[in-house]
Design a protein around this motif. Structure first.
Motif, mmCIF file in Angstrom:
data_model
loop_
_atom_site.group_PDB
_atom_site.id
_atom_site.type_symbol
_atom_site.label_atom_id
_atom_site.label_comp_id
_atom_site.label_asym_id
_atom_site.label_seq_id
_atom_site.Cartn_x
_atom_site.Cartn_y
_atom_site.Cartn_z
ATOM 1 N N SER A 1 0.824 -1.201 0.000
ATOM 2 C CA SER A 1 0.000 0.000 0.000
ATOM 3 C C SER A 1 0.861 1.255 0.000
ATOM 4 N N ASP A 2 0.312 2.300 -0.594
ATOM 5 C CA ASP A 2 0.985 3.589 -0.670
ATOM 6 C C ASP A 2 1.005 4.264 0.697
ATOM 7 N N ASN A 3 2.136 4.824 1.067
ATOM 8 C CA ASN A 3 2.270 5.433 2.389
ATOM 9 C C ASN A 3 1.357 6.642 2.577
ATOM 10 N N GLU A 4 1.125 7.393 1.506
ATOM 11 C CA GLU A 4 0.292 8.589 1.611
ATOM 12 C C GLU A 4 -1.189 8.246 1.659
ATOM 13 N N GLN A 5 -1.619 7.316 0.801
ATOM 14 C CA GLN A 5 -3.030 6.933 0.764
ATOM 15 C C GLN A 5 -3.395 5.953 1.860
ATOM 16 N N GLY A 6 -2.422 5.185 2.311
ATOM 17 C CA GLY A 6 -2.690 4.122 3.267
ATOM 18 C C GLY A 6 -2.865 4.623 4.690
ATOM 19 N N HIS A 7 -2.977 3.652 5.609
ATOM 20 C CA HIS A 7 -3.138 3.979 7.016
ATOM 21 C C HIS A 7 -1.862 4.594 7.586
ATOM 22 N N GLN A 8 -2.052 5.402 8.625
ATOM 23 C CA GLN A 8 -0.928 6.093 9.257
ATOM 24 C C GLN A 8 -0.536 5.476 10.593
ATOM 25 N N LYS A 9 -1.371 4.580 11.097
ATOM 26 C CA LYS A 9 -1.071 3.890 12.350
ATOM 27 C C LYS A 9 -1.384 2.405 12.194
ATOM 28 N N THR A 10 -1.142 1.644 13.242
ATOM 29 C CA THR A 10 -1.314 0.191 13.224
ATOM 30 C C THR A 10 -2.648 -0.233 12.612
ATOM 31 N N ILE A 11 -2.591 -1.201 11.686
ATOM 32 C CA ILE A 11 -3.805 -1.821 11.139
ATOM 33 C C ILE A 11 -4.198 -2.953 12.073
ATOM 34 N N THR A 12 -5.394 -2.866 12.614
ATOM 35 C CA THR A 12 -5.837 -3.824 13.623
ATOM 36 C C THR A 12 -6.662 -4.967 13.062
ATOM 37 N N SER A 13 -7.334 -4.729 11.915
ATOM 38 C CA SER A 13 -8.283 -5.727 11.419
ATOM 39 C C SER A 13 -8.368 -5.692 9.903
#
Length: 341
Positions: free
Chosen positions: A184-196
């Motif tokens: 995933s792209d760092n800008e479009q993606g999540h900025q913190k831990t993905i939990t689920s």
């Protein structure tokens, strides 16, 4: 609304999973003992005793005969669903976090945590038809990820494995070579831990939830970001309706950071969003702590939530839910079912 309250765990819930037919619901918690329930009335059918640590996730085979669980006791176990018998134990050097059967149930992917110098891995195991022929050997070991892998799921036709976790990056891996095909792209993606992470019924897209207070919808084949759903609380659990264009998102602040005098204080609600329009269409309150697990029944006519409070809450929708045109209180759209005496 009075949902069916299912009290079978002594510790916080961690994961919920329906079987393919939607008549059984499996629950995992930090109390070491997975439970199985009738998905219609919430009666508990039995337990699976054998783990010595928190059970983080589970999956059930397509024919509902086998259950696989991953635990903090550094094992993943195979169980006979009907008898509760332990069939086999996979042993690791670190806690087993995420487990999932592949299409056909002949393979399973199991993740292990970064623990005591061990790097996090996603390992593919062959699942034998006869437990006596079962082996602990890994067919594939995926490594090179920084931070814990919270979820690993199979992609279409078992050709890929999708991972997500502490480093906030989603990766798609080739199951033949173990190479990373895309991330995933760092800008479009999540900025913190993905939990689920939860897949759609046709596996064409999947939904991720993160501590960055958002959930995101992705294309399974191209990893293109499709939609983003923004909430005001960290997201611990997500799922996609198999029937309507709805997604459900749950979470909340840690109990230690909020007062427990009012269940609304920590925003412990399951929020429903329109999958296409990205609009919030309602919410269901009830848990007295963060929501850690969510699951739609495969028929799309009910859903379950599991919380830090140790309860599983089973909600059956009535006809109004299926005619939603705009925002409303979803508590009014659930059938008022009382716990059986």
């Amino acid at each position: 609304m009075r949902p069916i309250l299912m009290k079978g765990h002594e510790r916080p819930l961690t994961f919920l999973r329906y079987n393919r037919d939607g008549d059984l619901l499996f629950s995992c918690a930090k109390d070491h003992t997975p439970n199985v329930w009738f998905a219609d009335n919430g009666d508990r059918l039995g337990t699976y005793s054998g783990h010595n640590g928190a059970v983080w996730s589970c999956d059930v085979s397509r024919d509902s005969t086998r259950l696989i669980t991953g635990s903090a006791d550094q094992t993943a176990k195979l169980w006979d669903v009907q008898t509760g018998a332990e069939l086999f134990t996979f042993r690791f050097d670190a806690p087993a976090r995420s487990v999932e059967f592949a299409i056909g149930d002949g393979l399973a992917v199991i993740t292990t945590d970064n623990f005591m110098g061990n790097v996090p891995t996603a390992q593919v195991k062959r699942i034998a038809d006869d437990p006596d022929d079962q082996s602990e050997e890994s067919l594939l070991v995926i490594s090179g990820i920084k931070g814990r892998i919270n979820r690993a799921v199979w992609g279409p036709l078992n050709r890929t494995i999708i991972t997500a976790g502490e480093d906030a990056t989603i990766r798609i891996w080739d199951t033949e070579t173990g190479t990373c095909l895309m991330q995933s792209d760092n800008e479009q993606g999540h900025q913190k831990t993905i939990t689920s992470l939860s897949k759609s019924a046709d596996w064409s897209h999947f939904l991720t939830g993160s501590l960055d207070k958002s959930a995101k919808l992705w294309d399974t084949r191209t990893l293109t970001l499709i939609k983003t759903y923004v909430t005001e609380r960290p997201v611990n659990a997500v799922d996609i309706s198999p029937l309507l264009d709805h997604v459900v998102i749950g979470g909340g602040q840690d109990a230690m950071n909020v007062t427990m005098t009012d269940r609304r204080a920590g925003k412990f609600e399951a929020k429903f969003f329109h999958k296409i329009l990205q609009e919030e269409i309602g919410g269901v309150k009830g848990h007295f702590g963060p929501i850690n697990a969510l699951a739609f029944n495969p028929d799309g006519r009910s859903f379950s939530s599991g919380g830090e409070d140790g309860y599983v809450r089973l909600h059956h929708f009535d006809s109004d839910y299926f005619n939603i045109k705009g925002p409303l209180n979803l508590e009014l759209c659930c059938l008022m079912l009382l716990p059986l005496a």
